[in-house]
Design a protein around this motif. Structure first.
Motif, PDB file in Angstrom:
ATOM      1  N   HIS A 100       0.859  -1.179   0.000  1.00 49.05           N
ATOM      2  CA  HIS A 100       0.000   0.000   0.000  1.00 49.05           C
ATOM      3  C   HIS A 100       0.899   1.234   0.000  1.00 49.05           C
ATOM      4  CE1 HIS A 100      -1.835   3.366   2.280  1.00 49.05           C
ATOM      5  NE2 HIS A 100      -2.760   3.187   1.353  1.00 49.05           N
ATOM      6  N   CYS A 146       1.075   5.365   0.123  1.00 48.96           N
ATOM      7  CA  CYS A 146       0.316   6.573   0.442  1.00 48.96           C
ATOM      8  C   CYS A 146       0.713   7.743  -0.449  1.00 48.96           C
ATOM      9  CB  CYS A 146       0.498   6.938   1.916  1.00 48.96           C
ATOM     10  SG  CYS A 146       2.218   7.249   2.403  1.00 48.96           S
ATOM     11  N   CYS A 147       1.963   7.736  -0.953  1.00 49.12           N
ATOM     12  CA  CYS A 147       2.428   8.803  -1.842  1.00 49.12           C
ATOM     13  C   CYS A 147       3.755   8.383  -2.464  1.00 49.12           C
ATOM     14  CB  CYS A 147       2.600  10.127  -1.084  1.00 49.12           C
ATOM     15  SG  CYS A 147       3.883  10.083   0.189  1.00 49.12           S
ATOM     16  N   ASN A 171      -6.309   5.529  -1.483  1.00 52.28           N
ATOM     17  CA  ASN A 171      -6.178   6.579  -0.474  1.00 52.28           C
ATOM     18  C   ASN A 171      -7.359   7.544  -0.558  1.00 52.28           C
ATOM     19  OD1 ASN A 171      -3.359   6.009   0.654  1.00 52.28           O
ATOM     20  ND2 ASN A 171      -2.961   6.097  -1.546  1.00 52.28           N
ATOM     21  N   TYR A 183      -6.440   4.186   8.882  1.00 51.48           N
ATOM     22  CA  TYR A 183      -5.522   3.062   8.660  1.00 51.48           C
ATOM     23  C   TYR A 183      -6.306   1.791   8.350  1.00 51.48           C
ATOM     24  CZ  TYR A 183      -2.067   5.928  11.275  1.00 51.48           C
ATOM     25  OH  TYR A 183      -1.231   6.918  11.719  1.00 51.48           O
ATOM     26  N   ARG A 198      -7.833   1.582   4.758  1.00 54.91           N
ATOM     27  CA  ARG A 198      -6.868   1.379   3.676  1.00 54.91           C
ATOM     28  C   ARG A 198      -6.182   0.010   3.761  1.00 54.91           C
ATOM     29  NH1 ARG A 198      -3.301   6.720   3.516  1.00 54.91           N
ATOM     30  NH2 ARG A 198      -3.745   6.839   5.752  1.00 54.91           N
ATOM     31  N   SER A 249       2.815  -1.511   4.063  1.00 55.96           N
ATOM     32  CA  SER A 249       2.377  -0.147   3.779  1.00 55.96           C
ATOM     33  C   SER A 249       3.517   0.837   3.981  1.00 55.96           C
ATOM     34  CB  SER A 249       1.204   0.252   4.679  1.00 55.96           C
ATOM     35  OG  SER A 249       0.845   1.615   4.463  1.00 55.96           O
ATOM     36  N   LEU A 304       3.098   3.605   5.098  1.00 58.65           N
ATOM     37  CA  LEU A 304       2.789   4.327   6.335  1.00 58.65           C
ATOM     38  C   LEU A 304       3.808   4.009   7.427  1.00 58.65           C
ATOM     39  CD1 LEU A 304      -1.075   3.740   6.408  1.00 58.65           C
ATOM     40  CD2 LEU A 304       0.066   5.935   5.986  1.00 58.65           C
TER      41      LEU A 304
END
Length: 247
Positions: free
Chosen positions: A68, A70-71, A95, A151, A154, A172, A174
């Motif tokens: 996963h 996020c950016c 997201n 959290y 996702r 992830s 994250l």
């Protein structure tokens, strides 16, 4: 100081020693001469050399992992690290927290360009589920409280897609950020993995946080100023306004 090469009685290389000491050992009969140039001696006795223990195998070696993301910036070091551990990494974009839609698209396009540049396969969740996100965080708009359901939303989707597509692991980006709650991410990741019959790779990736900024700059990636949701955007803008008012 000149150094001599040293072998044990079986001809196995050992750590070197000062040439003067090597010559003294030759004179004392504790070693024999192998070569004058470079000075090399062989000890007259065996040395117990412990066998080097092999590095423990990475649990990710050869495993398909759905990451996963996020950016784009957070993906840089994370992908590099997981690949070095032997994982077969595919990125996953989901997201719905990112607000507004223009910001969501800018981050998605940044990641798409980086993934293409790196040859990273991607799975893109086609829908923008902002209403569903707002519904799950509506009762907990405060920072920290709202992050937990974010959290969960996702990571549950990532685990679901990992199971559907035949991946062994999910992870992830994250996990790289010191601004996120590592313990909650781990708890939610493992819960999602257990529910869908896959495994969650929960390494603390924060040691790559500083390097990920350098890599993002090196690749010319857009770096956002807030986490993503409308609440974090408002908090960021409020801080900027407060700073300007004090100037």
């Amino acid at each position: 100081m000149a150094e001599a090469r040293v072998e044990d009685a079986q001809g196995r290389p050992l750590s070197g020693c000062p040439a003067e000491k090597a010559r003294q050992m030759l004179a004392d009969g504790r070693a024999s001469l192998v070569s004058d140039d470079p000075l090399t001696i062989r000890l007259s006795y065996a040395v117990d050399i412990p066998e080097r223990q092999p590095e423990p195998a990475s649990p990710l070696a050869g495993e398909r992992l759905l990451l996963h993301i996020c950016c784009g910036p957070c993906a840089t070091w994370t992908i590099q690290h997981l690949t070095q551990l032997g994982a077969l990494v595919t990125g996953f974009w989901f997201n719905p927290n990112i607000h507004p839609f223009s910001e969501h698209e800018r981050r998605r396009e940044t990641l798409a360009a980086f993934a293409q540049q790196q040859g990273l396969p991607m799975v893109w969740e086609p829908s923008y589920e902002m209403p569903a996100f707002l519904q799950v965080v509506a009762d907990a708009p405060q920072q920290g409280q709202r992050c937990h359901p974010c959290y969960r939303m996702r990571l549950q989707r990532t685990a679901q897609r990992a199971a559907e597509l035949g991946y062994s692991y999910l992870c992830s980006t994250l996990l790289i950020s010191p601004h996120q709650d590592l313990d909650i991410i781990r708890d939610e990741g493992h819960a999602a993995a257990e529910k869908h019959g896959v495994r969650f790779y929960d390494e603390n990736l924060r040691r790559g946080f500083a390097e990920h900024h350098r890599l993002a700059k090196e690749h010319g990636l857009y770096q956002q100023r807030y986490c993503g949701c409308i609440y974090s955007e408002w908090e960021s803008l409020s801080k900027d306004a407060a700073t300007r008012s004090r100037a």
